[in-house]
Design a protein around this motif. Structure first.
Motif, PDB file in Angstrom:
ATOM      1  N   LEU A 133       0.584   6.683  -4.341  1.00  0.00           N
ATOM      2  CA  LEU A 133       1.641   6.134  -3.500  1.00  0.00           C
ATOM      3  C   LEU A 133       1.151   5.672  -2.133  1.00  0.00           C
ATOM      4  O   LEU A 133       1.907   5.023  -1.395  1.00  0.00           O
ATOM      5  N   ALA A 134      -0.066   5.993  -1.762  1.00  0.00           N
ATOM      6  CA  ALA A 134      -0.614   5.603  -0.453  1.00  0.00           C
ATOM      7  C   ALA A 134      -2.120   5.413  -0.584  1.00  0.00           C
ATOM      8  O   ALA A 134      -2.746   5.944  -1.508  1.00  0.00           O
ATOM      9  N   PRO A 135      -2.724   4.669   0.333  1.00  0.00           N
ATOM     10  CA  PRO A 135      -4.186   4.486   0.285  1.00  0.00           C
ATOM     11  C   PRO A 135      -4.932   5.810   0.452  1.00  0.00           C
ATOM     12  O   PRO A 135      -4.384   6.795   0.965  1.00  0.00           O
ATOM     13  N   PRO A 177       8.517   9.973 -11.466  1.00  0.00           N
ATOM     14  CA  PRO A 177       7.618   9.103 -12.242  1.00  0.00           C
ATOM     15  C   PRO A 177       6.395   8.713 -11.410  1.00  0.00           C
ATOM     16  O   PRO A 177       6.523   8.393 -10.228  1.00  0.00           O
ATOM     17  N   ARG A 178       5.238   8.745 -12.018  1.00  0.00           N
ATOM     18  CA  ARG A 178       4.028   8.353 -11.305  1.00  0.00           C
ATOM     19  C   ARG A 178       4.105   6.870 -10.929  1.00  0.00           C
ATOM     20  O   ARG A 178       4.456   6.032 -11.747  1.00  0.00           O
ATOM     21  N   GLY A 179       3.777   6.587  -9.667  1.00  0.00           N
ATOM     22  CA  GLY A 179       3.829   5.211  -9.199  1.00  0.00           C
ATOM     23  C   GLY A 179       5.182   4.772  -8.690  1.00  0.00           C
ATOM     24  O   GLY A 179       5.342   3.632  -8.263  1.00  0.00           O
ATOM     25  N   GLY A 180       6.186   5.668  -8.719  1.00  0.00           N
ATOM     26  CA  GLY A 180       7.510   5.316  -8.228  1.00  0.00           C
ATOM     27  C   GLY A 180       8.465   4.933  -9.346  1.00  0.00           C
ATOM     28  O   GLY A 180       8.075   4.746 -10.504  1.00  0.00           O
ATOM     29  N   TRP A 181       9.723   4.812  -8.977  1.00  0.00           N
ATOM     30  CA  TRP A 181      10.765   4.509  -9.957  1.00  0.00           C
ATOM     31  C   TRP A 181      10.626   3.121 -10.571  1.00  0.00           C
ATOM     32  O   TRP A 181      11.179   2.845 -11.624  1.00  0.00           O
ATOM     33  N   ALA A 182       9.916   2.220  -9.901  1.00  0.00           N
ATOM     34  CA  ALA A 182       9.763   0.876 -10.446  1.00  0.00           C
ATOM     35  C   ALA A 182       9.145   0.905 -11.838  1.00  0.00           C
ATOM     36  O   ALA A 182       9.438   0.043 -12.679  1.00  0.00           O
ATOM     37  N   ASN A 183       8.283   1.890 -12.110  1.00  0.00           N
ATOM     38  CA  ASN A 183       7.668   1.980 -13.437  1.00  0.00           C
ATOM     39  C   ASN A 183       8.705   2.263 -14.515  1.00  0.00           C
ATOM     40  O   ASN A 183       8.619   1.740 -15.634  1.00  0.00           O
ATOM     41  N   PRO A 202       0.804  -1.229   0.000  1.00  0.00           N
ATOM     42  CA  PRO A 202       0.000   0.000   0.000  1.00  0.00           C
ATOM     43  C   PRO A 202       0.833   1.274   0.000  1.00  0.00           C
ATOM     44  O   PRO A 202       0.345   2.320  -0.428  1.00  0.00           O
ATOM     45  N   TYR A 203       2.099   1.193   0.477  1.00  0.00           N
ATOM     46  CA  TYR A 203       2.938   2.388   0.544  1.00  0.00           C
ATOM     47  C   TYR A 203       4.086   2.233  -0.447  1.00  0.00           C
ATOM     48  O   TYR A 203       5.027   1.464  -0.231  1.00  0.00           O
ATOM     49  N   ARG A 204       3.989   2.963  -1.551  1.00  0.00           N
ATOM     50  CA  ARG A 204       4.931   2.814  -2.673  1.00  0.00           C
ATOM     51  C   ARG A 204       6.136   3.721  -2.444  1.00  0.00           C
ATOM     52  O   ARG A 204       6.256   4.818  -3.017  1.00  0.00           O
TER      53      ARG A 204
END
Length: 388
Positions: free
Chosen positions: A272-274, A173-179, A46-48
């Motif tokens: 990035l969070a609920p 980046p939206r959603g974090g660097w993992a994208n 839940p916490y990106r």
């Protein structure tokens, strides 16, 4: 076809792999963990959260390279109403504007700072002691060092100007660097790159073409058995918090009295969070003799000022210390050219954020990866010509 082995599947390793594959090389990537990304990983759940603060500076060379290949994806810009909530901690209180003396360092006449003088000495001559100290601490957002004023004036000034440029260069980046990492991995896969995870390498492969070592400097030092692979870096206390939402929370707090930065990342990106929660991340550089608890205590003081009632609003918390994981810092009398060289001889090339390449933050990894591949392919061509 050239064969290139890349050890490390983080941002630098994937950049090297894609570049080599686009040039026609056969590439294999070995990654010790079960997922790619290195320090650019984003936590699942839940916490990106990223592993420490990350940003892409849009004026850097890697920005164009990533955009051309559609590897950045959607961005999370700062809404204007949130940008207005940037606060500066100066002389013990939160302020909306920086001290005027600090702005003197943005004058055109201050663009070129000397390499052989520490920033505090040079900047004091330009803006006075108060302005110099505030500027040095503000620059810590791109330095992660406990005493920015002691570093090379040229090194700190470049980061200060880029951190204060308007409109802001820093993008997330939206959603974090993992994208971004997922897109880079997909690009590499489509180019035929072979990616092996859970594949720790303890010794260099022999007879399989050039090797690009895209690990931390400490790991490279052990792998190559080369004690000279050292360079100063920062040591930073990191704190991640999920708080229940409340109107009036600051977007970010920059500490001008001491190095430190806290940012509410959900102000940019609600994913990035609920719902109903805010994700806050802080980085507080700490000296060698300080503990992580010392940095966390300073972060909590800034939270007291900018996030009313935050202790009662915490729904999740994580703390850590990043030691030597935040890129190179250049002492007076040195520049990026003096860091460990990319070409290590015998077809071995070193890339990452603490090697001899220019740039700010991830730009160093990117530039070193491109240089390593260019050297590797050019050297192989020369050897082939000699044999012919």
């Amino acid at each position: 076809m050239d064969r290139i082995t890349v050890i490390g599947g983080g941002f630098a390793g994937l950049t090297a792999a894609i570049t080599a594959a686009e040039a026609g090389a056969s590439v294999t990537v070995h990654e010790a963990h079960h997922t790619l990304g290195g320090r650019a990983r984003t936590a699942e759940g839940p916490y990106r959260t990223n592993e420490g603060p990350h940003a892409l500076y849009s004026a850097g060379p890697h920005w164009t390279w990533l955009k051309q290949r559609d590897l950045i994806g959607p961005l999370a810009p700062v809404p204007a109403r949130e940008a207005a909530r940037l606060r500066l901690h100066h002389k013990g209180a939160l302020r909306r504007t920086p001290p005027f003396a600090m702005l003197k360092l943005l004058r055109r006449s201050c663009q070129q700072a000397p390499e052989d003088v520490d920033f505090m000495t040079w900047a004091t001559g330009q803006a006075g002691a108060e302005g110099a100290r505030a500027a040095a601490n503000y620059a810590a957002v791109a330095l992660f060092h406990h005493d920015p004023g002691s570093l090379s004036a040229a090194f700190v000034q470049e980061r200060l100007r880029r951190a204060m440029r308007l409109p802001p260069e820093a993008n997330c980046p939206r959603g974090g660097w993992a994208n971004v990492i997922d897109r880079m991995a997909g690009r590499a896969w489509n180019l035929g790159v072979r990616m092996e995870t859970l594949a720790r390498v303890d010794r260099l492969p022999v007879g399989k073409g050039p090797v690009v070592v895209a690990t931390s400097l400490a790991s490279a030092r052990r792998l190559l058995g080369d004690a000279s692979l050292t360079w100063p870096s920062g040591r930073t206390a990191l704190i991640d918090l999920a708080l229940t939402s409340r109107r009036g929370d600051a977007f970010a707090v920059s500490d001008l009295d001491a190095p430190g930065w806290i940012e509410r990342f959900t102000a940019r990106d609600r994913t990035l969070a609920p719902a109903g929660e805010q994700l806050v991340q802080g980085q507080i550089p700490i000296a060698p003799e300080e503990s992580g608890a010392d940095g966390v205590a300073r972060a909590e003081h800034l939270l007291d000022l900018a996030f009313e009632g935050w202790p009662e609003r915490v729904t999740w918390r994580r703390e850590s210390v990043a030691s030597g994981r935040t890129g190179a810092v250049d002492p007076p009398g040195t520049s990026w050219r003096d860091r460990p060289s990319i070409d290590r001889g015998d077809d071995v090339y070193l890339v990452g954020d603490q090697v001899a390449a220019p740039g700010v933050l991830s730009e160093v990894s990117f530039n070193s990866a491109l240089e390593a591949v260019a050297l590797a392919l050019r050297i192989r061509e020369r050897l082939d010509l000699k044999r012919a």
